[in-house]
Design a protein around this motif. Structure first.
Motif, short mmCIF file in Angstrom:
data_model
loop_
_atom_site.label_atom_id
_atom_site.label_comp_id
_atom_site.label_asym_id
_atom_site.label_seq_id
_atom_site.Cartn_x
_atom_site.Cartn_y
_atom_site.Cartn_z
N GLU A 1 0.83 -1.21 0.00
CA GLU A 1 0.00 0.00 0.00
C GLU A 1 0.86 1.26 0.00
OE1 GLU A 1 -3.21 0.35 -0.50
OE2 GLU A 1 -3.28 -1.83 -0.77
N THR A 2 1.95 1.23 0.75
CA THR A 2 2.88 2.37 0.78
C THR A 2 3.46 2.61 -0.60
OG1 THR A 2 3.45 1.90 3.08
CG2 THR A 2 4.98 3.30 1.83
N HIS A 3 3.85 1.53 -1.26
CA HIS A 3 4.42 1.63 -2.61
C HIS A 3 3.38 2.18 -3.58
CE1 HIS A 3 6.94 0.58 -6.05
NE2 HIS A 3 5.84 0.13 -6.62
N LYS A 4 2.13 1.72 -3.41
CA LYS A 4 1.06 2.15 -4.31
C LYS A 4 0.79 3.65 -4.17
CE LYS A 4 -3.14 -0.05 -6.00
NZ LYS A 4 -4.32 -0.86 -5.64
N LYS A 5 0.78 4.14 -2.92
CA LYS A 5 0.56 5.57 -2.67
C LYS A 5 1.68 6.39 -3.29
CE LYS A 5 -2.10 4.93 1.57
NZ LYS A 5 -2.03 4.92 3.04
N SER A 6 2.91 5.90 -3.13
CA SER A 6 4.06 6.59 -3.70
C SER A 6 3.96 6.61 -5.23
CB SER A 6 5.34 5.88 -3.27
OG SER A 6 6.44 6.37 -3.96
N ASP A 7 3.48 5.51 -5.78
CA ASP A 7 3.32 5.39 -7.23
C ASP A 7 2.31 6.41 -7.75
OD1 ASP A 7 3.99 4.11 -9.61
OD2 ASP A 7 2.18 2.89 -9.56
N LYS A 8 1.22 6.60 -7.00
CA LYS A 8 0.19 7.55 -7.41
C LYS A 8 0.71 8.99 -7.37
CE LYS A 8 -4.02 4.99 -6.35
NZ LYS A 8 -5.23 4.92 -5.51
N LYS A 9 1.51 9.29 -6.35
CA LYS A 9 2.06 10.65 -6.22
C LYS A 9 2.95 11.02 -7.40
CE LYS A 9 1.99 11.08 -1.18
NZ LYS A 9 2.82 11.08 0.04
N THR A 10 3.64 10.01 -7.93
CA THR A 10 4.54 10.29 -9.05
C THR A 10 3.85 10.11 -10.40
OG1 THR A 10 5.34 8.00 -8.93
CG2 THR A 10 6.60 9.66 -7.76
N GLY A 11 2.51 9.95 -10.36
CA GLY A 11 1.76 9.88 -11.61
C GLY A 11 1.76 8.54 -12.29
N GLY A 12 2.14 7.50 -11.55
CA GLY A 12 2.20 6.18 -12.16
C GLY A 12 0.85 5.56 -12.41
N ASP A 13 -0.21 6.17 -11.82
CA ASP A 13 -1.53 5.54 -11.96
C ASP A 13 -2.56 6.58 -12.38
OD1 ASP A 13 -3.74 3.65 -9.79
OD2 ASP A 13 -3.20 3.32 -11.87
N THR A 14 -2.16 7.56 -13.21
CA THR A 14 -3.06 8.65 -13.55
C THR A 14 -4.10 8.26 -14.58
OG1 THR A 14 -1.43 9.38 -15.16
CG2 THR A 14 -1.38 10.44 -13.01
N LYS A 15 -3.78 7.31 -15.45
CA LYS A 15 -4.72 6.93 -16.50
C LYS A 15 -5.61 5.79 -16.04
CE LYS A 15 -2.01 8.27 -20.53
NZ LYS A 15 -1.30 7.80 -21.73
N LYS A 16 -6.90 6.03 -16.03
CA LYS A 16 -7.85 4.97 -15.74
C LYS A 16 -8.48 4.55 -17.05
CE LYS A 16 -7.60 4.96 -11.20
NZ LYS A 16 -7.12 3.79 -10.47
N VAL A 17 -8.41 3.27 -17.36
CA VAL A 17 -8.97 2.81 -18.62
C VAL A 17 -10.06 1.79 -18.38
CG1 VAL A 17 -6.96 3.27 -20.06
CG2 VAL A 17 -7.09 1.13 -18.82
N LYS A 18 -11.07 1.84 -19.20
CA LYS A 18 -12.15 0.86 -19.11
C LYS A 18 -11.64 -0.48 -19.63
CE LYS A 18 -16.81 -0.09 -20.77
NZ LYS A 18 -17.85 0.30 -21.73
N GLN A 19 -11.93 -1.54 -18.87
CA GLN A 19 -11.45 -2.86 -19.26
C GLN A 19 -12.62 -3.77 -19.58
OE1 GLN A 19 -9.27 -4.05 -15.85
NE2 GLN A 19 -7.51 -2.78 -16.31
N GLU A 20 -12.51 -4.48 -20.69
CA GLU A 20 -13.52 -5.46 -21.06
C GLU A 20 -13.16 -6.80 -20.43
OE1 GLU A 20 -16.28 -5.01 -22.72
OE2 GLU A 20 -15.91 -2.91 -23.10
N LEU A 21 -14.16 -7.51 -19.89
CA LEU A 21 -13.92 -8.80 -19.27
C LEU A 21 -14.31 -9.95 -20.18
CD1 LEU A 21 -15.04 -8.08 -15.62
CD2 LEU A 21 -12.74 -8.55 -16.42
N SER A 22 -14.52 -9.66 -21.45
CA SER A 22 -14.92 -10.73 -22.37
C SER A 22 -14.36 -10.45 -23.74
CB SER A 22 -16.45 -10.80 -22.44
OG SER A 22 -16.86 -11.62 -23.50
#
Length: 466
Positions: free
Chosen positions: A303-324
């Motif tokens: 979780e700490t790594h994930k928060k750090s990742d978000k701060k540096t913009g590593g998770d800025t793009k949210k994309v819609k994912q198809e499950l089929s």
């Protein structure tokens, strides 16, 4: 040495917070020897083969569309495909590829802590589907009554599988440790559907792994699989869906999310999940790629790594994912993203065995798959007449003789239909030889269970199916 472990790879990963992380930062759960090819017998007399007798047959002059255009949305098990789209293995042999990373089961057996065992069992469940990467050839449908035996003394196990039903097609398998350490078994009923540009496979059937020394039983169902671009373009495979591994003895559970690739291929091949105890407390996070490696780490560190990742913009793009596979507009294979970013403090659970350099010319087989249809010295006299190594169509295709393979495939299918008509006329039911329908004692669900006796080598009552 050439051990597959963290301290022999000097591969440097760079995470998004600019912290350099090498494999040296990870503990090691996977310390299997990499053999760079085939394993030899201990006496050194004989080595398993490292290549097939002939290279893969070109499919450039064949159109799968002419066969499949009338089948959109249909279940594909009853549709006869030209042999050129096959690979020279039976589906029973393909199932045995679950055993390629058996060293993980041995590792789990050796661990004293149940959560440590669950981590390695989770890695084994992922490794069991890793051989599907780039394997776009269709295995031969097993004939009713067909069997396959795989005995690997060097890996300490033996396996028997049988085609127990033709409509619907059901394949049952049972593997056991030569030292009574584990049993691994299941029955698989793959449901295939064609969606216009892709084929989706739903792997119905439960995997059961029993660690006998620890009196533990784990069960799970494999993820969905989709083969894209079967009409035009480069074929590529993705696996997706949630896999739940349950330890029926402790109540611990591992939930693994095989992520669909999504737009831009950001999630291609990724697997993420967690291990929780019976009170639903998260104890470990599991992450990696099913085509490469799997790691585990403490949830707080993750979780700490994930928060750090978000701060540096590593998770800025949210994309819609198809499950089929259904309704896809774009089927182009995304470019493979960077390899797995290793979080400091992670434990390496499993790393895939590199494929041989000539794999692309050999149906993208692994070194392990390359050996599965090989007749070892003296083996023919020990096998039952139903073993798929003795199938003439598969043998012909392996040897590069596509015409004989096609003729033999049609002959065997007609022989099977004629036998079914005879049974119907006599009102006779097909009788399985090594498995019978029963109840899985851990799930309570219907399952095909091994009845024993195969390795007594009495095959006088085996049918003549070839």
């Amino acid at each position: 040495t050439n051990q597959r472990c963290t301290y022999t790879f000097d591969l440097i990963m760079t995470s998004d917070d600019s912290c350099e992380v090498s494999f040296k930062d990870a503990l090691v759960f996977d310390n299997k020897q990499v053999t760079e090819g085939s394993a030899s017998q201990e006496n050194g007399v004989w080595e398993r083969r490292k290549t097939l007798p002939a290279e893969m047959i070109s499919r450039n002059n064949f159109s799968v569309w002419s066969i499949l255009k009338k089948c959109i949305g249909m279940e594909l098990s009853k549709i006869a495909m030209p042999v050129v789209f096959n690979e020279p293995l039976s589906f029973l042999q393909r199932i045995s590829e679950y055993m390629e990373h058996t060293h993980l089961i041995h590792r789990a057996c050796s661990l004293s802590d149940s959560i440590d065992r669950m981590q390695v069992v989770a890695a084994f469940a992922v490794s069991a589907v890793a051989s599907q990467w780039e394997r776009t050839g269709k295995p031969f449908n097993p004939l009713l009554g067909e069997t396959y035996e795989l005995t690997r003394e060097d890996e300490g196990y033996r396996l028997i599988s049988e085609q127990v039903s033709h409509h619907p097609p059901i394949s049952a398998f049972h593997a056991q440790s030569l030292k009574q350490e584990f049993e691994f078994h299941g029955s698989i009923y793959p449901k295939l559907k064609f969606w216009g540009k892709s084929v989706e496979a739903e792997p119905k059937g439960t995997m059961t792994l029993e660690l006998l020394k620890h009196k533990e039983a784990y069960t799970w169902i494999n993820p969905m699989c989709c083969v894209h671009n079967i009409i035009l373009g480069k074929l590529w495979i993705e696996q997706y869906g949630t896999v739940e591994i349950v330890n029926h003895s402790t109540g611990d559970k591992c939930v693994l999310n095989f992520k669909p690739c999504g737009m831009f291929g950001k999630e291609l091949h990724k697997v993420e999940g967690y291990i929780q105890d019976k009170s639903k407390k998260k104890l470990r996070v599991i992450y990696g790629k099913w085509t490469e490696c799997m790691y585990s780490v403490d949830p707080k560190v993750y979780e700490t790594h994930k928060k750090s990742d978000k701060k540096t913009g590593g998770d800025t793009k949210k994309v819609k994912q198809e499950l089929s596979c259904e309704g896809e507009e774009l089927d182009e294979m995304p470019e493979v993203q960077e390899t797995v970013t290793v979080i400091p403090g992670s434990a390496l659970l499993w790393r895939i065995t590199p494929r041989p350099a000539h794999s692309a010319q050999m149906y993208n087989f692994t070194s392990f798959a390359m050996t599965l249809n090989e007749l070892e010295p003296g083996m023919t006299r020990l096998l039952p007449p139903t073993d798929c190594r003795l199938r003439p169509d598969i043998r012909a295709m392996e040897n590069g003789d596509i015409d004989t393979a096609s003729t033999e495939k049609e002959r065997l299918e007609e022989k099977q239909r004629a036998a079914r008509r005879e049974r119907s006329k006599d009102e006779e039911e097909w009788s399985t030889r090594w498995f019978q329908l029963g109840t899985n004692p851990h799930t309570g669900a219907e399952d095909w269970l091994y009845t024993g006796g195969y390795f007594d080598r009495n095959y006088t009552h085996c049918p003549n199916i070839y």
